[in-house]
Design a protein around this motif. Sequence first.
Motif, PDB file in Angstrom:
ATOM      1  N   VAL A   1       0.832  -1.210   0.000  1.00 52.66           N
ATOM      2  CA  VAL A   1       0.000   0.000   0.000  1.00 52.66           C
ATOM      3  C   VAL A   1       0.866   1.259   0.000  1.00 52.66           C
ATOM      4  CG1 VAL A   1      -1.899  -1.120   1.223  1.00 52.66           C
ATOM      5  CG2 VAL A   1      -0.146   0.095   2.538  1.00 52.66           C
ATOM      6  N   GLU A   2       2.167   1.050   0.121  1.00 49.68           N
ATOM      7  CA  GLU A   2       3.037   2.208   0.279  1.00 49.68           C
ATOM      8  C   GLU A   2       4.388   1.998  -0.397  1.00 49.68           C
ATOM      9  OE1 GLU A   2       3.147   3.892   4.223  1.00 49.68           O
ATOM     10  OE2 GLU A   2       5.276   4.282   3.988  1.00 49.68           O
ATOM     11  N   GLN A   3       4.834   3.038  -1.088  1.00 49.27           N
ATOM     12  CA  GLN A   3       6.129   3.002  -1.769  1.00 49.27           C
ATOM     13  C   GLN A   3       6.920   4.243  -1.368  1.00 49.27           C
ATOM     14  OE1 GLN A   3       6.903   0.680  -4.503  1.00 49.27           O
ATOM     15  NE2 GLN A   3       8.981   1.497  -4.605  1.00 49.27           N
ATOM     16  N   ARG A   4       8.147   4.039  -0.931  1.00 48.11           N
ATOM     17  CA  ARG A   4       9.012   5.179  -0.604  1.00 48.11           C
ATOM     18  C   ARG A   4      10.253   5.124  -1.480  1.00 48.11           C
ATOM     19  NH1 ARG A   4       9.238   4.279   5.964  1.00 48.11           N
ATOM     20  NH2 ARG A   4       7.044   3.696   6.199  1.00 48.11           N
ATOM     21  N   PHE A   5      10.612   6.267  -2.074  1.00 48.81           N
ATOM     22  CA  PHE A   5      11.888   6.395  -2.772  1.00 48.81           C
ATOM     23  C   PHE A   5      12.764   7.307  -1.938  1.00 48.81           C
ATOM     24  CE2 PHE A   5       8.856   5.642  -6.267  1.00 48.81           C
ATOM     25  CZ  PHE A   5       9.434   4.529  -6.826  1.00 48.81           C
TER      26      PHE A   5
ATOM     27  N   PRO B   1       9.286  -9.333  15.534  1.00 44.01           N
ATOM     28  CA  PRO B   1       7.897  -9.653  15.903  1.00 44.01           C
ATOM     29  C   PRO B   1       6.957  -8.847  15.010  1.00 44.01           C
ATOM     30  CG  PRO B   1       9.198  -9.114  17.848  1.00 44.01           C
ATOM     31  CD  PRO B   1      10.052  -8.803  16.667  1.00 44.01           C
ATOM     32  N   GLN B   2       5.856  -9.486  14.586  1.00 42.32           N
ATOM     33  CA  GLN B   2       4.933  -8.864  13.639  1.00 42.32           C
ATOM     34  C   GLN B   2       4.451  -7.482  14.099  1.00 42.32           C
ATOM     35  OE1 GLN B   2       2.261 -11.786  12.090  1.00 42.32           O
ATOM     36  NE2 GLN B   2       0.807 -10.259  11.339  1.00 42.32           N
ATOM     37  N   GLU B   3       4.123  -7.342  15.395  1.00 43.05           N
ATOM     38  CA  GLU B   3       3.597  -6.043  15.884  1.00 43.05           C
ATOM     39  C   GLU B   3       4.672  -4.967  15.785  1.00 43.05           C
ATOM     40  OE1 GLU B   3       3.419  -9.437  17.269  1.00 43.05           O
ATOM     41  OE2 GLU B   3       4.143  -8.458  19.110  1.00 43.05           O
ATOM     42  N   THR B   4       5.919  -5.342  16.070  1.00 45.36           N
ATOM     43  CA  THR B   4       7.016  -4.371  15.994  1.00 45.36           C
ATOM     44  C   THR B   4       7.182  -3.880  14.563  1.00 45.36           C
ATOM     45  OG1 THR B   4       8.081  -5.687  17.706  1.00 45.36           O
ATOM     46  CG2 THR B   4       9.444  -4.024  16.608  1.00 45.36           C
ATOM     47  N   LEU B   5       7.178  -4.842  13.648  1.00 48.46           N
ATOM     48  CA  LEU B   5       7.354  -4.504  12.233  1.00 48.46           C
ATOM     49  C   LEU B   5       6.224  -3.586  11.754  1.00 48.46           C
ATOM     50  CD1 LEU B   5       8.415  -7.033   9.516  1.00 48.46           C
ATOM     51  CD2 LEU B   5       6.568  -5.453   9.054  1.00 48.46           C
ATOM     52  N   GLU B   6       4.996  -3.932  12.132  1.00 46.85           N
ATOM     53  CA  GLU B   6       3.849  -3.142  11.680  1.00 46.85           C
ATOM     54  C   GLU B   6       3.872  -1.738  12.275  1.00 46.85           C
ATOM     55  OE1 GLU B   6       0.570  -5.773  12.549  1.00 46.85           O
ATOM     56  OE2 GLU B   6       1.063  -7.055  10.841  1.00 46.85           O
TER      57      GLU B   6
ATOM     58  N   ARG C   1      -1.144  -1.911   8.911  1.00 40.72           N
ATOM     59  CA  ARG C   1      -2.218  -2.624   9.599  1.00 40.72           C
ATOM     60  C   ARG C   1      -2.527  -3.901   8.847  1.00 40.72           C
ATOM     61  NH1 ARG C   1      -7.073   1.404   9.847  1.00 40.72           N
ATOM     62  NH2 ARG C   1      -6.275   1.580   7.728  1.00 40.72           N
ATOM     63  N   GLY C   2      -2.815  -4.967   9.562  1.00 41.17           N
ATOM     64  CA  GLY C   2      -3.186  -6.235   8.919  1.00 41.17           C
ATOM     65  C   GLY C   2      -2.120  -6.709   7.954  1.00 41.17           C
ATOM     66  N   ASP C   3      -2.542  -6.985   6.719  1.00 38.51           N
ATOM     67  CA  ASP C   3      -1.600  -7.503   5.725  1.00 38.51           C
ATOM     68  C   ASP C   3      -0.977  -6.415   4.859  1.00 38.51           C
ATOM     69  OD1 ASP C   3      -1.781 -10.125   6.482  1.00 38.51           O
ATOM     70  OD2 ASP C   3      -3.445 -10.581   5.120  1.00 38.51           O
ATOM     71  N   GLU C   4      -1.130  -5.149   5.253  1.00 43.24           N
ATOM     72  CA  GLU C   4      -0.531  -4.068   4.469  1.00 43.24           C
ATOM     73  C   GLU C   4       0.991  -4.176   4.473  1.00 43.24           C
ATOM     74  OE1 GLU C   4      -3.775  -0.462   5.261  1.00 43.24           O
ATOM     75  OE2 GLU C   4      -1.937  -0.563   6.436  1.00 43.24           O
ATOM     76  N   GLY C   5       1.592  -3.779   3.358  1.00 40.72           N
ATOM     77  CA  GLY C   5       3.044  -3.813   3.273  1.00 40.72           C
ATOM     78  C   GLY C   5       3.605  -2.546   2.668  1.00 40.72           C
ATOM     79  N   ALA C   6       4.904  -2.301   2.919  1.00 42.00           N
ATOM     80  CA  ALA C   6       5.576  -1.112   2.389  1.00 42.00           C
ATOM     81  C   ALA C   6       6.901  -1.504   1.753  1.00 42.00           C
ATOM     82  CB  ALA C   6       5.821  -0.105   3.506  1.00 42.00           C
TER      83      ALA C   6
ATOM     84  N   TYR D   1      12.042  -4.392   1.879  1.00 40.02           N
ATOM     85  CA  TYR D   1      10.693  -4.879   1.605  1.00 40.02           C
ATOM     86  C   TYR D   1      10.125  -5.499   2.880  1.00 40.02           C
ATOM     87  CZ  TYR D   1      12.079  -4.715  -3.384  1.00 40.02           C
ATOM     88  OH  TYR D   1      12.525  -4.340  -4.617  1.00 40.02           O
ATOM     89  N   THR D   2       8.885  -5.182   3.196  1.00 37.80           N
ATOM     90  CA  THR D   2       8.287  -5.774   4.402  1.00 37.80           C
ATOM     91  C   THR D   2       7.552  -7.059   4.069  1.00 37.80           C
ATOM     92  OG1 THR D   2       6.320  -4.409   4.063  1.00 37.80           O
ATOM     93  CG2 THR D   2       7.967  -3.569   5.588  1.00 37.80           C
ATOM     94  N   ASN D   3       7.922  -8.127   4.753  1.00 37.89           N
ATOM     95  CA  ASN D   3       7.163  -9.385   4.696  1.00 37.89           C
ATOM     96  C   ASN D   3       6.301  -9.444   5.954  1.00 37.89           C
ATOM     97  OD1 ASN D   3       8.645 -10.094   2.340  1.00 37.89           O
ATOM     98  ND2 ASN D   3      10.349 -10.703   3.679  1.00 37.89           N
ATOM     99  N   LYS D   4       5.627 -10.581   6.182  1.00 34.35           N
ATOM    100  CA  LYS D   4       4.741 -10.674   7.338  1.00 34.35           C
ATOM    101  C   LYS D   4       5.494 -10.416   8.642  1.00 34.35           C
ATOM    102  CE  LYS D   4       0.589 -13.006   6.454  1.00 34.35           C
ATOM    103  NZ  LYS D   4       0.445 -13.906   5.350  1.00 34.35           N
ATOM    104  N   GLU D   5       6.512 -11.216   8.885  1.00 33.34           N
ATOM    105  CA  GLU D   5       7.272 -10.996  10.110  1.00 33.34           C
ATOM    106  C   GLU D   5       8.764 -10.938   9.837  1.00 33.34           C
ATOM    107  OE1 GLU D   5       6.591 -15.613  11.541  1.00 33.34           O
ATOM    108  OE2 GLU D   5       5.529 -13.976  12.512  1.00 33.34           O
TER     109      GLU D   5
END
Lengths: 435, 98
Positions: free
Chosen positions: A73-77, A195-200, A206-211, A230-234
């Motif tokens: 959902v998000e792209q940073r350059f 840990p997933q919460e730390t990464l998020e 939120r949820g399955d969103e990635g950046a 790149y962010t994966n689940k955890e």
Amino acid sequence: MIEERFDAIVVGAGMAGNAAALTLARRGLKVLQLERGEYSGSKNVQGAILYSDMLEKLVPDFREDAPLERHLVEQRFWMMDDNSHTGLHYRSDEFNEERPNRYTIIRAQFDKWFSKKVQEAGAVVLCETTVLELLQDAYGKVIGVRTDRKNGQVGADVVVLAEGVSGLLGTRAGLRKTPDKSNVALAVKEMHFLPQETLEARFNLRGDEGAVIEAVGTISEGMTGMGFIYTNKESISLGIGCLVADFEKTGQTPYGLLEKFKQHPSVAALIAGSEVKEYAAHLIPEGGFKAIPQLYGDGWVVVGDAAQLNNAVHREGSNLAMTSGRLAAEAIFQIKSRRDPMTKENLALYKKMLDESFVMKDLKKYRDMPDLLHIQAQNFFLTYPQLVSKAMTNFLRVDGTPKREKEKTTFRSFLAARSLTGLVGDAFRLARAWR
Amino acid sequence: MSADTATRVEDKLYLNRYLVDAGRAHIKVRPHTKPSPQLLSLLNVCPAHCYELNSAGQVEIATDGCVECGTCRIIAEASGDIEWNYPRGGYGVLFKFG
């Protein structure tokens, strides 16, 4: 090892090979796929981002069971100097759609899933088998392969070379050249677990969103290169790649660059406390349109990274690989249906289909980009990032200097570094290569 | 390269899974007295630090930690400095994530 003959042999089980083997098997052809890893995926390395559109053409309902990490959902350059980054940041809730467009994936896991689809479609998949050479008849027509298994010769009407960027078979048989060192990048990558919460929390997800973060600047020490996060689940896939020719020239070490990238203040906080579980390296084709070799011949076609099909500007490769594998398979199926032989003349259909697809159209559009970025590396990857950082700090720091004077300082620093002709020229060259 | 950096690469490789094909190195360095510039560049470019100088000033390779990227092939195969192959089926690096 195998007495029988096959309609087609696919060498390699990456994105291109799996797409080809799946399509051929579904079309009812007798297919043998050979992979040197212990399972499909165990030798494959990518960032990795998956593009839905190209996979939907092969497995329309892939979202039901494919091992996907996060939808983006998000792209940073980032344009980085040693202490700062200037960023372009795009995030949209529209990417939270029912059928998201891009996902992060972990290749070893994804490819295992993809291979299962290939096997379900009826292809024979043989792993732990390295193909040593192509078998050719007296006229040079490819008629099969020799593997490192006992009595390891297998015959087929056509061989699909999906052997990856470092593929040996095609180059050994003189069908194409080994890629030039100025046309391939070496990327190194680590898998950082959190840990997933730390990464998020760190990436505001939120949820399955990635950046995704992609970064250029002083991190590549003046070489043509890019860092990525790149962010994966955890976990976070973090790496950096530069042209092989630049590494050779500068004597920089890939792991040295990676460590420096990780220690950058903008990056260090994102991965703090992570557990690293793997270190990988891989070559990426960067030569673009002008580096594409001959794609077909008597009894063979070449697809994916082996064919240098990679869009360096958009950092797309796996989708070009999948599409080329699928189109090669469709062409083979059409020739087979007409009961025509797998000659060079007939297999030209694959090239024709590829030319009409986005693959060749996109690569053609950017045909001048590699030359520009590879030759002007110092300006685009070192000088400009430093200048932009200076301009930003000058703009933001409140120190009593009148604003007009600040603007002059910024303008003068650009002139001093690149001269007016240089600045206008760079802008012009970039615009021309992009259009 | 500093000893410090070299240690860190080994730490990275330690994370990976390998099935080493003992006694069958898939990359070989051509015997030489004085290494070519291409060979020397591999001391730094190889991401797994497989290439090292021996006491006689020649470049040697230990392929156990090789991540099979192909970079050395791009640089030093054409000049004949190295002979490059993939490991036998099933051997070599086994990526968990890739």
